[in-house]
Design an enzyme around this catalytic site. Structure first.
Site, PDB file in Angstrom:
ATOM      1  CG  ASP A 267      -5.733  39.134  13.156  1.00 26.89           C
ATOM      2  OD1 ASP A 267      -6.506  40.057  12.904  1.00 26.89           O
ATOM      3  OD2 ASP A 267      -5.398  39.057  14.523  1.00 26.89           O
TER       4      ASP A 267
ATOM      5  CG  ASP B 141      -6.729  44.989  16.725  1.00 28.12           C
ATOM      6  OD1 ASP B 141      -6.460  45.949  17.458  1.00 28.12           O
ATOM      7  OD2 ASP B 141      -7.524  45.103  15.857  1.00 28.12           O
TER       8      ASP B 141
ATOM      9  CG  ASP C 273      -4.392  37.487  18.020  1.00 28.73           C
ATOM     10  OD1 ASP C 273      -4.502  37.735  19.102  1.00 28.73           O
ATOM     11  OD2 ASP C 273      -4.926  37.855  16.835  1.00 28.73           O
TER      12      ASP C 273
END
Length: 258
Positions: free
Chosen positions: A27, A29, A206
């Site tokens: 991922d 961000d 996240d």
């Protein structure tokens, strides 16, 4: 609205793995870079740029960034690195040789959603509307007093377009995602093609949208890694922060160079 599945707490990743046969999916961000107050404020620092370049070489190209951002944004942020990039949670993607692909999209719904959320953001100062082509995100990090209004508006729009879109929740944001946007299907698509095929997958993410990828990685006997605290997650491992992600990946590159 999607929810995560409680499978218990994740365990820390081993300090060093046999990393040379890994297919690495990251991922962006909240994983490679810290989340900013506004999406446009994010850049890719030199440390991360060097790390991605090294990983791309050491993994022989089996590295991909899978983000909710548009593909064009990811290309701008990572240029000139020749990475495999997947934007809009996998609805748009670019091979490492530069070939671009995209799922087909019906325009009438996108026009309606874009207009409605643009108007909402203008009437609620501090909220940020992000048009990702295949997904529409409404951020309220800078205007928490409008959280309820954001939820009500996004729920109403989802109910009107639920045949094509799903409503998901992230960190101080709500997002309407087209059904073509699914990080699990994005991972599987890459695992079916070289240079990712026949490698052990690892996905590091996240947020709740990353939960779509974890079951696919687990089914292949790979490493699903949640960044930050998440008692409810399908990931089997965890790293605590962006800094820990970067340090852990740098440790793997040093190990592979020996």
């Amino acid at each position: 609205m999607n929810t995560e599945t409680d499978i218990g707490m994740q365990t820390p990743l081993p300090s060093v793995l046999a990393f040379s046969n890994i297919a690495l999916f990251l991922d962006f961000d909240g994983t490679l870079v810290s989340i900013a107050s506004h999406p446009d404020a994010v850049t890719l620092p030199p440390r991360q740029r060097r790390l991605l370049s090294t990983l791309q070489t050491r993994l022989k190209g089996a590295l991909a960034i899978i983000s909710g951002r548009r593909l064009a944004d990811m290309e701008r942020l990572t240029a000139p690195l020749p990475l495999t990039l997947m934007g809009c949670h996998g609805a748009q993607w670019r091979d490492s040789d530069g070939t671009r692909h995209a799922e087909r999209l019906e325009s009438e719904a996108t026009v309606h959603l874009g207009a409605a959320l643009t108007e909402f953001s203008q009437r609620h100062p501090g909220t940020v509307f992000e048009d990702k082509t295949y997904a529409f995100a409404l951020h309220y990090r800078q205007a928490p007093q409008y959280e309820r209004a954001c939820r009500d508006t996004m729920t109403r729009l989802w109910q009107a377009h639920r045949d094509a879109y799903q409503l998901t929740e992230g960190k101080c944001l709500l997002e309407l995602r087209h059904h073509a946007c699914h990080k699990g299907r994005a991972v599987q698509r890459l695992l079916d093609t070289p240079p990712f095929r026949l490698r052990t997958p690892m996905f590091i993410g996240d947020d709740r949208t990353d939960e779509d990828a974890f079951p696919v990685v687990n089914a292949h006997g790979g490493f699903s890694v949640r960044v930050g605290e998440a008692a409810q997650s399908q990931a089997t491992y965890r790293l605590d922060s962006v800094e820990e992600v970067l340090s852990w990946l740098e440790r793997q590159t040093r190990s592979m160079s020996r």
